[in-house]
Design a protein around this motif. Structure first.
Motif, short mmCIF file in Angstrom:
data_model
loop_
_atom_site.label_atom_id
_atom_site.label_comp_id
_atom_site.label_asym_id
_atom_site.label_seq_id
_atom_site.Cartn_x
_atom_site.Cartn_y
_atom_site.Cartn_z
N ASN A 1 0.20 21.75 -27.59
CA ASN A 1 -0.96 21.06 -26.88
C ASN A 1 -0.57 20.04 -26.84
N ALA A 2 -0.25 18.96 -26.91
CA ALA A 2 0.97 17.51 -26.80
C ALA A 2 2.33 18.04 -25.43
N LEU A 3 2.54 18.73 -25.94
CA LEU A 3 3.42 18.99 -23.99
C LEU A 3 2.97 19.52 -23.26
N PHE A 4 1.94 19.98 -23.36
CA PHE A 4 0.75 20.18 -22.01
C PHE A 4 -0.29 19.68 -21.54
N ALA A 5 -0.74 18.59 -22.41
CA ALA A 5 -1.63 17.50 -22.84
C ALA A 5 -2.04 17.49 -21.88
N LYS A 6 -1.07 17.07 -20.90
CA LYS A 6 -1.50 16.34 -18.77
C LYS A 6 -1.51 16.97 -18.37
N ALA A 7 -0.86 18.29 -18.48
CA ALA A 7 -0.67 18.96 -17.21
C ALA A 7 -1.92 19.37 -16.49
N ASP A 8 -1.65 19.86 -14.51
CA ASP A 8 -2.36 20.60 -14.35
C ASP A 8 -2.69 21.79 -13.60
N THR A 9 -3.57 21.97 -14.74
CA THR A 9 -2.61 23.91 -15.10
C THR A 9 -3.23 24.68 -13.31
N LYS A 10 -4.56 23.68 -12.56
CA LYS A 10 -4.47 24.22 -10.78
C LYS A 10 -3.47 24.43 -10.29
N ALA A 11 -2.79 22.95 -10.27
CA ALA A 11 -1.67 22.81 -9.20
C ALA A 11 -0.96 23.30 -9.90
N GLY A 12 -0.57 24.30 -11.58
CA GLY A 12 0.83 25.03 -11.31
C GLY A 12 0.84 26.05 -11.24
N LYS A 13 -0.97 26.78 -11.54
CA LYS A 13 -0.79 28.02 -10.53
C LYS A 13 -0.92 27.81 -9.19
N ALA A 14 -1.65 27.43 -8.29
CA ALA A 14 -0.83 26.82 -6.69
C ALA A 14 1.12 27.47 -6.29
N LEU A 15 1.71 26.33 -7.49
CA LEU A 15 2.26 26.54 -7.51
C LEU A 15 3.51 27.70 -7.49
N LEU A 16 3.26 28.79 -8.66
CA LEU A 16 3.42 30.04 -9.42
C LEU A 16 2.56 31.10 -8.23
N GLU A 17 2.08 31.19 -7.34
CA GLU A 17 1.78 31.82 -6.86
C GLU A 17 2.01 31.45 -5.61
N GLU B 1 9.71 17.27 -13.23
CA GLU B 1 9.39 17.87 -14.46
C GLU B 1 7.92 18.08 -14.17
N GLU B 2 7.26 17.32 -13.64
CA GLU B 2 5.90 17.02 -13.56
C GLU B 2 5.14 19.02 -13.49
N ASP B 3 5.90 19.53 -12.27
CA ASP B 3 5.21 20.29 -11.25
C ASP B 3 6.49 21.91 -12.78
N GLU B 4 6.95 21.48 -12.90
CA GLU B 4 7.72 22.65 -14.25
C GLU B 4 6.54 22.72 -15.30
N LEU B 5 6.24 21.32 -15.40
CA LEU B 5 5.64 21.64 -16.69
C LEU B 5 4.01 22.34 -16.16
N ASN B 6 3.56 21.93 -15.19
CA ASN B 6 1.84 22.07 -14.90
C ASN B 6 2.07 24.16 -14.57
N VAL B 7 3.55 24.42 -14.58
CA VAL B 7 3.82 25.69 -13.75
C VAL B 7 3.16 26.56 -15.56
N ALA B 8 4.16 25.92 -16.60
CA ALA B 8 4.56 26.84 -17.69
C ALA B 8 2.82 26.54 -18.66
N ALA B 9 2.11 25.02 -18.45
CA ALA B 9 1.18 24.89 -18.82
C ALA B 9 -0.65 26.11 -18.54
N TYR B 10 0.08 26.46 -17.05
CA TYR B 10 -0.69 27.21 -16.34
C TYR B 10 -0.19 28.96 -16.98
N LEU B 11 0.82 29.29 -16.92
CA LEU B 11 1.48 30.65 -17.60
C LEU B 11 1.05 29.93 -18.95
#
Length: 103
Positions: A19-35, A84-94
């Motif tokens: 939870n702490a690792l992904f607490a500030k992640a933006d899953t919507k941004a992560g999904k967009a990067l992944l797609e 690094e923020e982008d990586e965390l966003n993608v990981a949080a989305y996944l």
């Protein structure tokens, strides 16, 4: 501390770290990067929409930290130049969509 209490404490500690690792992640941004950057390669390798890479029986990723490490390795190998923020966003989305390490 009983054996059951110890096991519960360990599980809660693991969940808290995910939870702490992904607490500030933006899953919507992560999904967009992944797609934008990942789905076409995964689809060509695993068929369909490419999600088979996340749900395969012998998955490489076993922990939330391992998930971040795998996303980081893809970022590096493909020279995506994500922060690094982008990586965390993608990981949080996944994690939210497939792995559910924090649940």
């Amino acid at each position: 501390m009983t054996k059951i209490a110890f096991i519960l404490a360990c599980l809660l500690s693991f969940n808290a770290s995910a939870n702490a690792l992904f607490a500030k992640a933006d899953t919507k941004a992560g999904k967009a990067l992944l797609e934008k950057n990942c789905v076409s390669c995964h689809a060509s390798s695993y068929g369909g929409d490419g999600s088979g890479i996340y749900t395969r029986e012998y998955a490489k990723v076993k922990t939330s930290k391992g998930l971040v490490a795998q996303v980081r390795a893809c970022n590096t190998n493909l020279d995506l130049k994500w922060f690094e923020e982008d990586e965390l966003n993608v990981a949080a989305y996944l994690n939210q969509a497939y792995y559910k390490f924090d649940h």
